[in-house]
Design an enzyme around this catalytic site. Structure first.
Site, short mmCIF file in Angstrom:
data_model
loop_
_atom_site.label_atom_id
_atom_site.label_comp_id
_atom_site.label_asym_id
_atom_site.label_seq_id
_atom_site.Cartn_x
_atom_site.Cartn_y
_atom_site.Cartn_z
N TYR A 1 0.84 -1.21 0.00
CA TYR A 1 0.00 0.00 0.00
C TYR A 1 0.87 1.26 0.00
O TYR A 1 0.64 2.19 -0.77
CB TYR A 1 -0.88 -0.08 1.24
CG TYR A 1 -1.74 1.11 1.57
CD1 TYR A 1 -3.02 1.23 1.03
CD2 TYR A 1 -1.32 2.09 2.47
CE1 TYR A 1 -3.84 2.31 1.37
CE2 TYR A 1 -2.12 3.16 2.80
CZ TYR A 1 -3.38 3.26 2.26
OH TYR A 1 -4.18 4.32 2.60
N CYS A 2 1.89 1.26 0.87
CA CYS A 2 2.79 2.42 0.93
C CYS A 2 3.62 2.55 -0.34
O CYS A 2 3.83 3.65 -0.86
CB CYS A 2 3.69 2.32 2.16
SG CYS A 2 2.82 2.46 3.73
N GLU A 3 4.10 1.42 -0.85
CA GLU A 3 4.89 1.45 -2.08
C GLU A 3 4.10 2.07 -3.22
O GLU A 3 4.61 2.91 -3.98
CB GLU A 3 5.33 0.04 -2.45
CG GLU A 3 6.20 -0.03 -3.71
CD GLU A 3 6.61 -1.44 -4.07
OE1 GLU A 3 7.06 -1.65 -5.22
OE2 GLU A 3 6.48 -2.34 -3.22
#
Length: 430
Positions: free
Chosen positions: A410-412
């Site tokens: 999700y962060c990537e």
């Protein structure tokens, strides 16, 4: 060593992927993961969520395959595939609260994919427009959860919030971080994909922005596991570093001793609000995101108060667009519930505003490492999945695996599309 499953405070209830990482996983254990084993009963909201999801996906370059064989999405061959294994459960969770339900449904196995960051990237790129603005406002008022009061970052609250993430297990973090044990964006350059070198370059970059050199007394706010303090001491500086994590402090002191610099570094179990003294340089890497908006003025004022005349601050912070930060600052999201309770990512504008209002400091230099953070997260995700058997041996279950995989993917995706960025700032007095 403490092993915790980072359970959310809010415990109100609300076939695995085909491919090289395929494995059979049980449904979440209700005793360990409250609310995940049984989807919430919200039939009207589920129907609305399904309609909105289908309408949004038809415009995205992805392929969505339902358990019965139905296919939707604008993606062609080679596009990321999302397999919705349990549609009823998926839409029930999504309808109960999209900001939490989408991630929870992945944790529960309601949907799967063999390319998580690839699938999430087009969603992240259109995050602010996937749902019509009028419905976003309505959901924010009527459906979406608000921040729990108990997660406020008071002195006691901050310790509990940090404990729930950073005290999961030092051994867990050691399995997927590089040899510097840096849990922040690396800085890749010269065509190299070496994560350790990227982290050393990042550390040197922030120390350079703070002007750290031989003979200085440096304050670090947020010790991590001692990588930056070690590097500063190797430059000849004397370092005082602050942490509120007992687990991190113990390992940091061990690593500092192994590096031969323990005599130059003091690790204090202390909150930044309790810090005293005057330092030639102050450094803080990806700490402000955990402070919370209510305490930003206190945090930035502390940087100013603790900096000696003529000194400089090296600050590294994840950022998000200011308009999105303003809209979402009170939302309770999946990241807050399962990964970073109590946090808020600032915008560059909010950092500058707080500096102007509460300090004599100003930004005199900056560099963006947003795409570097996407690469860093990709390394962490691959390492975590490749070493899952070792992680499981520490006592973590399959639901945790899916939670952690979703968090990193999700962060990537957010950094890939620029929805998130990260900056190194040099702060000085005029």
């Amino acid at each position: 060593m403490t092993i915790r499953h980072a359970l959310p405070r809010d415990t109100t209830p609300h076939p695995e992927p085909r491919g090289p990482r395929a494995r059979a996983v049980p449904r979440p254990n209700e005793g360990i993961w409250p609310g995940l084993a049984t989807p919430p009963a919200a039939p009207v909201r589920a129907r609305i969520a399904e309609s909105l999801f289908r309408n949004a996906v038809r415009r995205l370059p992805v392929r969505v395959v339902f358990a019965g064989g139905e296919r939707i999405g604008a993606g062609g061959a080679g596009s990321p595939v999302m397999r919705i294994e349990r549609p009823a459960a998926f839409f029930a969770r999504l309808g109960a609260g999209s900001k939490i339900g989408f991630g929870e449904s992945y944790m529960a196995g309601d949907w799967t994919t063999t390319d998580l960051p690839g699938l999430l990237t087009p969603f992240a790129a259109t995050l602010s427009t996937l749902v019509p603005p009028v419905l976003q406002r309505l959901a924010r008022r009527r459906v979406e959860a608000r921040r729990p009061r108990e997660e406020v970052n008071s002195l006691e609250g901050s310790r509990e919030n940090i404990h729930r993430h950073y005290d999961l297990s030092n051994d867990l973090f050691a399995l997927f971080l590089d040899e510097t044990m840096s849990y922040s964006a690396g800085w890749f350059a010269d065509g190299s994909d070496d994560l350790g070198l990227a982290q050393e370059r990042k550390i040197d970059g922030i120390l350079d922005m703070a002007g750290v050199r031989d003979g200085m007394h440096v304050l670090e706010i947020g010790t991590g596991w001692g990588g930056l303090a070690t590097r500063a001491a190797q430059r000849g500086a004397r370092v005082t570093t602050l942490t509120i994590s007992q687990e991190q402090r113990a390992l940091a002191e061990q690593r500092l001793a192994e590096a031969g610099v323990a005599d130059r570094v003091q690790v204090l179990l202390r909150d930044y609000r309790e810090a005293r003294g005057s330092y030639d340089a102050v450094v803080s890497v990806e700490m402000v995101e955990a402070v919370g908006e209510a305490y930003w003025s206190t945090y930035f004022a502390a940087l100013d108060r603790l900096l000696a005349p003529g000194g400089r601050v090296g600050l590294q912070s994840i950022t998000m667009p200011h308009d999105r930060m303003v809209v979402a600052k009170d939302d309770h999201t999946w990241i807050h519930k399962y990964v970073f309770p109590g946090g808020l990512i600032p915008s560059v504008t909010s950092i500058e505003q707080n500096l102007a209002a509460d300090t004599t400091l100003q930004v005199t230099g900056r560099r963006s490492l947003g795409l570097d953070y996407a690469r860093t997260l990709g390394h962490w995700r691959e390492r975590f999945l490749d070493r899952w058997d070792d992680v499981a041996a520490l006592g973590f279950d399959e639901t945790f695996r899916r939670m952690w995989e979703f968090y990193l993917g999700y962060c990537e995706a957010g950094f890939r599309v620029g929805y998130l960025d990260v900056y190194q700032f040099a702060l000085t007095r005029p």
